[in-house]
Design a protein around this motif. Structure first.
Motif, mmCIF file in Angstrom:
data_model
loop_
_atom_site.group_PDB
_atom_site.id
_atom_site.type_symbol
_atom_site.label_atom_id
_atom_site.label_comp_id
_atom_site.label_asym_id
_atom_site.label_seq_id
_atom_site.Cartn_x
_atom_site.Cartn_y
_atom_site.Cartn_z
ATOM 1 N N VAL A 92 -35.445 15.891 38.931
ATOM 2 C CA VAL A 92 -34.819 14.675 39.430
ATOM 3 C C VAL A 92 -35.871 13.585 39.403
ATOM 4 O O VAL A 92 -36.976 13.764 39.914
ATOM 5 N N LYS A 93 -35.523 12.493 38.767
ATOM 6 C CA LYS A 93 -36.400 11.334 38.741
ATOM 7 C C LYS A 93 -35.531 10.101 38.905
ATOM 8 O O LYS A 93 -34.585 9.904 38.150
ATOM 9 N N GLU A 94 -35.865 9.315 39.917
ATOM 10 C CA GLU A 94 -35.145 8.080 40.213
ATOM 11 C C GLU A 94 -33.644 8.323 40.354
ATOM 12 O O GLU A 94 -32.818 7.563 39.863
ATOM 13 N N GLY A 95 -33.293 9.429 41.010
ATOM 14 C CA GLY A 95 -31.902 9.741 41.291
ATOM 15 C C GLY A 95 -31.127 10.356 40.138
ATOM 16 O O GLY A 95 -29.968 10.716 40.294
ATOM 17 N N ARG A 96 -31.736 10.505 38.997
ATOM 18 C CA ARG A 96 -31.075 11.090 37.825
ATOM 19 C C ARG A 96 -31.531 12.537 37.646
ATOM 20 O O ARG A 96 -32.702 12.857 37.782
ATOM 21 N N VAL A 97 -30.571 13.379 37.328
ATOM 22 C CA VAL A 97 -30.841 14.799 37.126
ATOM 23 C C VAL A 97 -31.004 15.070 35.631
ATOM 24 O O VAL A 97 -30.217 14.583 34.817
ATOM 25 N N SER A 98 -32.002 15.853 35.301
ATOM 26 C CA SER A 98 -32.205 16.328 33.930
ATOM 27 C C SER A 98 -32.234 17.848 33.949
ATOM 28 O O SER A 98 -32.845 18.448 34.841
ATOM 29 N N LEU A 99 -31.580 18.446 32.992
ATOM 30 C CA LEU A 99 -31.499 19.901 32.884
ATOM 31 C C LEU A 99 -31.893 20.333 31.485
ATOM 32 O O LEU A 99 -31.473 19.709 30.510
ATOM 33 N N VAL A 100 -32.672 21.386 31.392
ATOM 34 C CA VAL A 100 -33.007 21.973 30.095
ATOM 35 C C VAL A 100 -32.886 23.492 30.229
ATOM 36 O O VAL A 100 -33.370 24.075 31.192
ATOM 37 N N VAL A 101 -32.234 24.087 29.247
ATOM 38 C CA VAL A 101 -32.139 25.538 29.161
ATOM 39 C C VAL A 101 -32.824 25.965 27.873
ATOM 40 O O VAL A 101 -32.579 25.393 26.809
ATOM 41 N N GLY A 102 -33.705 26.942 27.998
ATOM 42 C CA GLY A 102 -34.383 27.508 26.839
ATOM 43 C C GLY A 102 -34.112 29.001 26.756
ATOM 44 O O GLY A 102 -34.059 29.682 27.782
#
Length: 134
Positions: A64-74
């Motif tokens: 989470v950065k600046e209220g935005r969610v980022s997701l990564v699946v490897g």
């Protein structure tokens, strides 16, 4: 900036603790990491490092950065015939208010706007592995 990226990679991989953080789900190694204040473009290199550290398995990293969610699946190469990272990241994105997500069978990324859904995203990926629904 490069030093900061390297420090975040080291924090994410946590080589000394990685084995105790791996869950075994139906014979598949699963590792989840959450990072705060990490930019979306920094997540894929972190997942690549975790894939190397885990050897065989599925890695899910959220940030989470600046209220935005980022997701990564490897997914390690030995499992890409059985699992597709795009399928997993799309399931997870729904939990954080995102739509879609994309990438390759071994690495996929998505985003969203609901940080409160990250725990459910982790749970849904674990359930998908256990139920072989993906």
């Amino acid at each position: 900036e490069q030093d900061l990226k390297q420090a975040r990679k080291a924090l994410a991989s946590g080589n000394q603790n990685i084995r105790q953080d791996i869950q075994n789900i139906k014979g598949i190694n699963y590792l989840y990491r959450h990072l705060d204040n990490v930019a979306p473009q920094e997540l894929k290199p972190i997942v690549d490092q975790l894939k190397a550290d885990i050897g065989s398995g599925i890695i899910f990293v959220s940030a989470v950065k600046e209220g935005r969610v980022s997701l990564v699946v490897g997914i390690t190469s030995d499992l890409t015939k059985r699992y597709n990272a795009v399928d997993f990241v799309r399931l997870a994105a729904q939990q954080v208010g995102g739509q879609g997500g994309g990438g390759r069978p071994d690495m996929a990324q998505a985003g969203g706007s609901l940080p409160a859904g990250i725990a459910q995203a982790d749970e849904i990926i674990r359930n998908a592995i256990a139920c072989l629904i993906v």
